[in-house]
Write a protein that holds these residues in place. Structure first.
Motif, PDB file in Angstrom:
ATOM      1  N   GLN A  12     -14.980   8.739 -38.971  1.00 24.26           N
ATOM      2  CA  GLN A  12     -13.529   8.822 -38.807  1.00 24.26           C
ATOM      3  C   GLN A  12     -12.867   8.089 -39.957  1.00 24.26           C
ATOM      4  OE1 GLN A  12     -12.719   7.034 -35.004  1.00 24.26           O
ATOM      5  NE2 GLN A  12     -13.243   8.887 -33.875  1.00 24.26           N
ATOM      6  N   HIS A  13     -11.670   8.567 -40.324  1.00 26.26           N
ATOM      7  CA  HIS A  13     -10.904   7.924 -41.387  1.00 26.26           C
ATOM      8  C   HIS A  13      -9.438   7.891 -40.982  1.00 26.26           C
ATOM      9  CE1 HIS A  13      -9.855   6.626 -45.398  1.00 26.26           C
ATOM     10  NE2 HIS A  13      -8.935   7.578 -45.444  1.00 26.26           N
ATOM     11  N   GLN A  14      -8.826   6.722 -41.133  1.00 32.43           N
ATOM     12  CA  GLN A  14      -7.412   6.576 -40.796  1.00 32.43           C
ATOM     13  C   GLN A  14      -6.561   6.830 -42.034  1.00 32.43           C
ATOM     14  OE1 GLN A  14      -6.326   3.125 -38.512  1.00 32.43           O
ATOM     15  NE2 GLN A  14      -4.291   3.066 -39.407  1.00 32.43           N
ATOM     16  N   VAL A  15      -5.574   7.698 -41.889  1.00 26.83           N
ATOM     17  CA  VAL A  15      -4.635   7.975 -42.976  1.00 26.83           C
ATOM     18  C   VAL A  15      -3.236   7.602 -42.505  1.00 26.83           C
ATOM     19  CG1 VAL A  15      -6.007   9.790 -44.038  1.00 26.83           C
ATOM     20  CG2 VAL A  15      -4.359  10.390 -42.290  1.00 26.83           C
ATOM     21  N   VAL A  27      -5.825   9.468 -37.285  1.00 28.83           N
ATOM     22  CA  VAL A  27      -7.271   9.352 -37.478  1.00 28.83           C
ATOM     23  C   VAL A  27      -7.832  10.764 -37.610  1.00 28.83           C
ATOM     24  CG1 VAL A  27      -9.452   8.624 -36.464  1.00 28.83           C
ATOM     25  CG2 VAL A  27      -7.424   7.187 -36.205  1.00 28.83           C
ATOM     26  N   GLU A  29     -11.209  13.003 -37.862  1.00 32.31           N
ATOM     27  CA  GLU A  29     -12.646  12.990 -37.582  1.00 32.31           C
ATOM     28  C   GLU A  29     -13.322  14.028 -38.466  1.00 32.31           C
ATOM     29  OE1 GLU A  29     -14.075  12.876 -33.595  1.00 32.31           O
ATOM     30  OE2 GLU A  29     -12.207  11.966 -32.877  1.00 32.31           O
ATOM     31  N   TYR A  51      -5.278   7.331 -55.594  1.00 34.46           N
ATOM     32  CA  TYR A  51      -5.630   8.174 -54.459  1.00 34.46           C
ATOM     33  C   TYR A  51      -5.884   9.578 -54.973  1.00 34.46           C
ATOM     34  CZ  TYR A  51      -4.247   4.619 -51.102  1.00 34.46           C
ATOM     35  OH  TYR A  51      -4.177   3.474 -50.358  1.00 34.46           O
ATOM     36  N   MET A  64      -6.915  10.193 -50.165  1.00 30.54           N
ATOM     37  CA  MET A  64      -7.861   9.118 -49.855  1.00 30.54           C
ATOM     38  C   MET A  64      -7.998   8.229 -51.079  1.00 30.54           C
ATOM     39  SD  MET A  64     -11.800   9.383 -48.540  1.00 30.54           S
ATOM     40  CE  MET A  64     -11.957   8.641 -46.931  1.00 30.54           C
ATOM     41  N   ASP A  68     -12.612   4.305 -51.561  1.00 28.95           N
ATOM     42  CA  ASP A  68     -13.178   4.726 -50.275  1.00 28.95           C
ATOM     43  C   ASP A  68     -14.125   5.913 -50.463  1.00 28.95           C
ATOM     44  OD1 ASP A  68     -11.773   2.741 -48.958  1.00 28.95           O
ATOM     45  OD2 ASP A  68     -10.148   4.083 -48.340  1.00 28.95           O
ATOM     46  N   LEU A  72     -18.163   5.914 -49.585  1.00 34.20           N
ATOM     47  CA  LEU A  72     -18.823   6.920 -48.740  1.00 34.20           C
ATOM     48  C   LEU A  72     -20.003   7.554 -49.474  1.00 34.20           C
ATOM     49  CD1 LEU A  72     -15.679   8.636 -47.194  1.00 34.20           C
ATOM     50  CD2 LEU A  72     -17.357   7.243 -45.969  1.00 34.20           C
TER      51      LEU A  72
END
Length: 132
Positions: A12-15, A27, A29, A51, A64, A68, A72
């Motif tokens: 999951q990643h929060q934007v 969030v 997924e 970004y 993103m 980050d 990953l």
């Protein structure tokens, strides 16, 4: 030049969405086999850094932080399509090498890994992702 990556492990990643007068957090997924296309569109945010705009499965886009993305990749959560093809070629070699050595255990281990990667690769083709 656009770069394509595949998600190897779900996460999951929060934007953040900065709408006038308010700020929202969402969030996202990501599932195994999702395909990211990292576009040539970049944005610099003061005090935060660079970004990159990422398109997911040709369905939606989000920004993103570049660090980050690198994190990953380093952790093996995402993999470039080129890396995936290189892994497949290497495993083919290892399978052949195990056959030549008559090493049943290594052959079964490398064959299992190869089949998994080839299945992943075929799902990418089947999904008609325009990354090839």
């Amino acid at each position: 030049m656009k770069k394509h990556f595949i998600i190897l492990e779900p996460f999951q990643h929060q934007v953040s969405c900065c709408c006038p007068g308010e700020k929202h957090h969402h969030v996202i997924e990501f599932r195994q086999y999702d395909v990211w296309t990292i576009t040539d569109d970049w944005k610099y945010v003061d005090c935060l850094g660079w970004y990159s705009l990422i398109e997911v499965n040709n369905e939606f886009q989000f920004l993103m932080h570049v660090e980050d993305i690198e994190d990953l990749y380093t952790k093996g959560i995402i993999c470039s399509i080129l890396d995936l093809d290189l892994r497949i070629n290497h495993l083919r070699f290892k399978v052949n090498e195990a056959l030549d050595a008559h090493d049943r255990e290594l052959f079964l281990s490398f064959s299992f890994d190869l089949n998994n990667l080839q299945e992943m690769r075929s799902k990418l083709r089947y999904a008609d992702m325009q990354v090839f």
